[in-house]
Enzyme design. Structure first.
Site, PDB file in Angstrom:
ATOM      1  N   ASN A  88      -3.223  -2.020   8.043  1.00  0.00           N
ATOM      2  CA  ASN A  88      -3.087  -0.565   7.909  1.00  0.00           C
ATOM      3  C   ASN A  88      -2.393  -0.138   6.618  1.00  0.00           C
ATOM      4  O   ASN A  88      -2.601   0.986   6.152  1.00  0.00           O
ATOM      5  CB  ASN A  88      -2.299  -0.047   9.126  1.00  0.00           C
ATOM      6  CG  ASN A  88      -1.877   1.390   8.964  1.00  0.00           C
ATOM      7  OD1 ASN A  88      -2.687   2.313   9.080  1.00  0.00           O
ATOM      8  ND2 ASN A  88      -0.590   1.599   8.669  1.00  0.00           N
ATOM      9  N   SER A 140     -11.174   4.510   5.156  1.00  0.00           N
ATOM     10  CA  SER A 140     -10.995   5.949   4.955  1.00  0.00           C
ATOM     11  C   SER A 140     -12.362   6.597   4.751  1.00  0.00           C
ATOM     12  O   SER A 140     -13.314   5.919   4.325  1.00  0.00           O
ATOM     13  CB  SER A 140     -10.156   6.187   3.696  1.00  0.00           C
ATOM     14  OG  SER A 140     -10.269   7.534   3.269  1.00  0.00           O
ATOM     15  N   TYR A 153      -8.518   4.627  -5.014  1.00  0.00           N
ATOM     16  CA  TYR A 153      -8.413   4.591  -3.546  1.00  0.00           C
ATOM     17  C   TYR A 153      -9.791   4.390  -2.904  1.00  0.00           C
ATOM     18  O   TYR A 153      -9.969   3.535  -2.020  1.00  0.00           O
ATOM     19  CB  TYR A 153      -7.786   5.905  -3.078  1.00  0.00           C
ATOM     20  CG  TYR A 153      -7.573   6.009  -1.591  1.00  0.00           C
ATOM     21  CD1 TYR A 153      -6.579   5.273  -0.952  1.00  0.00           C
ATOM     22  CD2 TYR A 153      -8.362   6.865  -0.813  1.00  0.00           C
ATOM     23  CE1 TYR A 153      -6.379   5.388   0.416  1.00  0.00           C
ATOM     24  CE2 TYR A 153      -8.157   6.990   0.553  1.00  0.00           C
ATOM     25  CZ  TYR A 153      -7.162   6.244   1.158  1.00  0.00           C
ATOM     26  OH  TYR A 153      -6.960   6.356   2.513  1.00  0.00           O
ATOM     27  N   ALA A 154     -10.777   5.176  -3.360  1.00  0.00           N
ATOM     28  CA  ALA A 154     -12.124   5.076  -2.787  1.00  0.00           C
ATOM     29  C   ALA A 154     -12.718   3.697  -3.050  1.00  0.00           C
ATOM     30  O   ALA A 154     -13.346   3.104  -2.167  1.00  0.00           O
ATOM     31  CB  ALA A 154     -13.019   6.165  -3.372  1.00  0.00           C
ATOM     32  N   ALA A 155     -12.506   3.183  -4.261  1.00  0.00           N
ATOM     33  CA  ALA A 155     -13.027   1.847  -4.582  1.00  0.00           C
ATOM     34  C   ALA A 155     -12.394   0.804  -3.663  1.00  0.00           C
ATOM     35  O   ALA A 155     -13.071  -0.111  -3.160  1.00  0.00           O
ATOM     36  CB  ALA A 155     -12.743   1.512  -6.047  1.00  0.00           C
ATOM     37  N   SER A 156     -11.085   0.949  -3.414  1.00  0.00           N
ATOM     38  CA  SER A 156     -10.409  -0.033  -2.556  1.00  0.00           C
ATOM     39  C   SER A 156     -10.926   0.041  -1.131  1.00  0.00           C
ATOM     40  O   SER A 156     -11.159  -0.995  -0.487  1.00  0.00           O
ATOM     41  CB  SER A 156      -8.888   0.192  -2.578  1.00  0.00           C
ATOM     42  OG  SER A 156      -8.517   1.354  -1.847  1.00  0.00           O
ATOM     43  N   LYS A 157     -11.153   1.239  -0.620  1.00  0.00           N
ATOM     44  CA  LYS A 157     -11.584   1.378   0.781  1.00  0.00           C
ATOM     45  C   LYS A 157     -13.064   1.001   0.938  1.00  0.00           C
ATOM     46  O   LYS A 157     -13.465   0.463   1.973  1.00  0.00           O
ATOM     47  CB  LYS A 157     -11.330   2.797   1.282  1.00  0.00           C
ATOM     48  CG  LYS A 157      -9.837   3.161   1.348  1.00  0.00           C
ATOM     49  CD  LYS A 157      -9.056   2.282   2.326  1.00  0.00           C
ATOM     50  CE  LYS A 157      -7.644   2.787   2.557  1.00  0.00           C
ATOM     51  NZ  LYS A 157      -6.877   1.993   3.527  1.00  0.00           N
ATOM     52  N   ILE A 186      -5.754  13.057   8.825  1.00  0.00           N
ATOM     53  CA  ILE A 186      -4.935  12.779  10.009  1.00  0.00           C
ATOM     54  C   ILE A 186      -3.551  13.394   9.790  1.00  0.00           C
ATOM     55  O   ILE A 186      -2.955  13.231   8.721  1.00  0.00           O
ATOM     56  CB  ILE A 186      -4.809  11.253  10.250  1.00  0.00           C
ATOM     57  CG1 ILE A 186      -6.195  10.590  10.382  1.00  0.00           C
ATOM     58  CG2 ILE A 186      -3.946  10.979  11.487  1.00  0.00           C
ATOM     59  CD1 ILE A 186      -7.073  11.096  11.512  1.00  0.00           C
TER      60      ILE A 186
HETATM   61  N1  NAD Z   1      -3.356   9.979   6.937  1.00  0.00           N
HETATM   62  C1  NAD Z   1      -4.621  10.163   6.631  1.00  0.00           C
HETATM   63  O1  NAD Z   1      -5.101  11.301   6.625  1.00  0.00           O
HETATM   64  C2  NAD Z   1      -5.509   8.973   6.314  1.00  0.00           C
HETATM   65  C3  NAD Z   1      -6.863   9.209   6.096  1.00  0.00           C
HETATM   66  C4  NAD Z   1      -7.709   8.138   5.807  1.00  0.00           C
HETATM   67  C5  NAD Z   1      -7.193   6.852   5.741  1.00  0.00           C
HETATM   68  N2  NAD Z   1      -5.860   6.645   5.942  1.00  0.00           N
HETATM   69  C6  NAD Z   1      -5.373   5.259   5.845  1.00  0.00           C
HETATM   70  O2  NAD Z   1      -4.578   4.963   6.972  1.00  0.00           O
HETATM   71  C7  NAD Z   1      -3.553   4.033   6.614  1.00  0.00           C
HETATM   72  C8  NAD Z   1      -2.206   4.586   7.004  1.00  0.00           C
HETATM   73  O3  NAD Z   1      -2.082   5.877   6.457  1.00  0.00           O
HETATM   74  P1  NAD Z   1      -0.848   6.845   6.764  1.00  0.00           P
HETATM   75  O4  NAD Z   1      -1.308   8.204   6.405  1.00  0.00           O
HETATM   76  O5  NAD Z   1      -0.270   6.561   8.086  1.00  0.00           O
HETATM   77  O6  NAD Z   1       0.146   6.339   5.589  1.00  0.00           O
HETATM   78  P2  NAD Z   1       1.697   6.608   5.325  1.00  0.00           P
HETATM   79  O7  NAD Z   1       1.837   6.734   3.862  1.00  0.00           O
HETATM   80  O8  NAD Z   1       2.230   7.701   6.203  1.00  0.00           O
HETATM   81  O9  NAD Z   1       2.335   5.231   5.821  1.00  0.00           O
HETATM   82  C9  NAD Z   1       1.966   4.032   5.201  1.00  0.00           C
HETATM   83  C10 NAD Z   1       3.004   2.979   5.522  1.00  0.00           C
HETATM   84  O10 NAD Z   1       2.607   1.805   4.799  1.00  0.00           O
HETATM   85  C11 NAD Z   1       3.730   1.299   4.115  1.00  0.00           C
HETATM   86  N3  NAD Z   1       3.296   0.591   2.913  1.00  0.00           N
HETATM   87  C12 NAD Z   1       2.759   1.140   1.788  1.00  0.00           C
HETATM   88  N4  NAD Z   1       2.545   0.185   0.877  1.00  0.00           N
HETATM   89  C13 NAD Z   1       2.942  -0.981   1.443  1.00  0.00           C
HETATM   90  C14 NAD Z   1       2.992  -2.317   0.987  1.00  0.00           C
HETATM   91  N5  NAD Z   1       2.625  -2.641  -0.263  1.00  0.00           N
HETATM   92  N6  NAD Z   1       3.455  -3.273   1.817  1.00  0.00           N
HETATM   93  C15 NAD Z   1       3.877  -2.961   3.062  1.00  0.00           C
HETATM   94  N7  NAD Z   1       3.877  -1.707   3.546  1.00  0.00           N
HETATM   95  C16 NAD Z   1       3.412  -0.729   2.741  1.00  0.00           C
HETATM   96  C17 NAD Z   1       4.595   2.509   3.783  1.00  0.00           C
HETATM   97  O11 NAD Z   1       5.948   2.148   3.544  1.00  0.00           O
HETATM   98  C18 NAD Z   1       4.407   3.355   5.049  1.00  0.00           C
HETATM   99  O12 NAD Z   1       5.358   3.025   6.044  1.00  0.00           O
HETATM  100  C19 NAD Z   1      -3.710   3.795   5.109  1.00  0.00           C
HETATM  101  O13 NAD Z   1      -4.451   2.614   4.885  1.00  0.00           O
HETATM  102  C20 NAD Z   1      -4.485   5.011   4.650  1.00  0.00           C
HETATM  103  O14 NAD Z   1      -5.241   4.753   3.486  1.00  0.00           O
HETATM  104  C21 NAD Z   1      -5.000   7.679   6.220  1.00  0.00           C
END
Ligand code: NAD
Length: 253
Positions: A88, A140, A153-157, A186
């Site tokens: 995640n 994502s 970001y898009a490239a990674s996902k 979200i």
């Molecule tokens: N929130 C959204 O709307 C949304 C939409 C699409 C995808 N996502 C994806 O869902 C996942 C979680 O998103 P979120 O919104 O809960 O994120 P967030 O930023 O609220 O939380 C991410 C957590 O990951 C931790 N983190 C970041 N880099 C890290 C690393 N290098 N090593 C260890 N921990 C690390 C951060 O400290 C944080 O606790 C992500 O992969 C994000 O791309 C989120």
């Protein structure tokens, strides 16, 4: 009663990761929370433990291959098995493509894609010994829709979704399923404070269900994919986006 499963969730200190952690802990699984933010991780662990969950926290940077190697070596020593991995942890570097620095590009790819890949490799080896396991990657909507300021970001996902399919095929013979969830907008604490009213309205206009999703809705889908109820599902991406990626013209006239 069956033995509790060992579940690892990365990026688990807040947002979707924390909700996922809490969801598995409520089921009676033993959860291992990974995050780079030590103080936030301590708070998350305390919260889940106070609710009766069996949980351990490990500080690790998923962007650092050495951290990942040490983390899984410790997991193998302490638990000797791994049932579910949720990849995640993810970051965004919001900048127009032409202004994205090489350093930002590499950091996003290192955490979101390379980190996910290395965690899958380590988990695949551990789960392979048991002959069973489930990996859920967090993608994502950006993997399949082009939005402004999301090049890295898009490239990674997009890479995460392609990787999910390849691993599903390669690891099937070891009894390991690999799937992904792809959230739309979200309502995490970060999003709640970070999205301007104009951005929020743009999302509400673009999502057929006309609302943001909740972290619990994402966690519930991850829980399903990791469960026996999904035993015949592998290599799939489930989109949790209120219809955003399914939508075309949203007018009845
Ligand atoms: N929130 C959204 O709307 C949304 C939409 C699409 C995808 N996502 C994806 O869902 C996942 C979680 O998103 P979120 O919104 O809960 O994120 P967030 O930023 O609220 O939380 C991410 C957590 O990951 C931790 N983190 C970041 N880099 C890290 C690393 N290098 N090593 C260890 N921990 C690390 C951060 O400290 C944080 O606790 C992500 O992969 C994000 O791309 C989120």
């Amino acid at each position: 009663m069956s033995e509790p499963r060992i579940i690892v969730v990365t990026g688990a200190a807040r947002g979707i990761g924390l909700a996922t952690l809490a969801c598995f802990a409520r089921d009676g699984d033993t959860v291992v929370a990974i995050d780079q933010d030590g103080p936030a991780l301590d708070r998350a662990v305390a919260e889940v433990r106070a609710a009766g969950g069996s949980i351990a926290g490990r500080v690790a940077d998923i962007g650092k291959p050495d951290d990942i190697r040490d983390l899984f070596a410790q997991l193998a020593r302490e638990h000797g098995r791994l049932d579910v991995l949720v990849n995640n942890a993810g970051i965004v570097a919001a900048a127009p493509a032409l202004e994205t620095s090489l350093a930002d590009w590499q950091r996003v790819l290192a955490i979101n894609l390379t980190g996910t890949f290395l965690c899958c490799q380590e988990a695949g080896r551990l789960m392979g010994v048991q002959g069973r396991g489930s990996i859920v990657n967090v993608s994502s909507h950006s993997a399949i829709r082009g939005s402004h300021r999301r090049a890295a970001y898009a490239a990674s996902k997009g890479g995460v979704e392609a990787l999910t399919r390849v691993l599903a095929v390669e690891l099937a013979e070891r009894g390991i399923r690999v799937n992904a969830v792809a959230p739309g907008p979200i309502e995490t604490p970060q999003v709640a404070t970070g999205h301007s009213p104009a951005r929020r309205q743009a999302w509400l206009d673009a999502v057929p269900l006309a609302r943001y999703g909740t972290v619990d809705e994402v966690a519930a889908t991850i829980r399903f994919l990791a469960s026996e109820a999904a035993a015949y599902i592998t290599g799939q991406v489930i989109r949790i986006d209120g219809g955003f990626t399914a939508a075309g013209l949203q007018s009845p006239v």
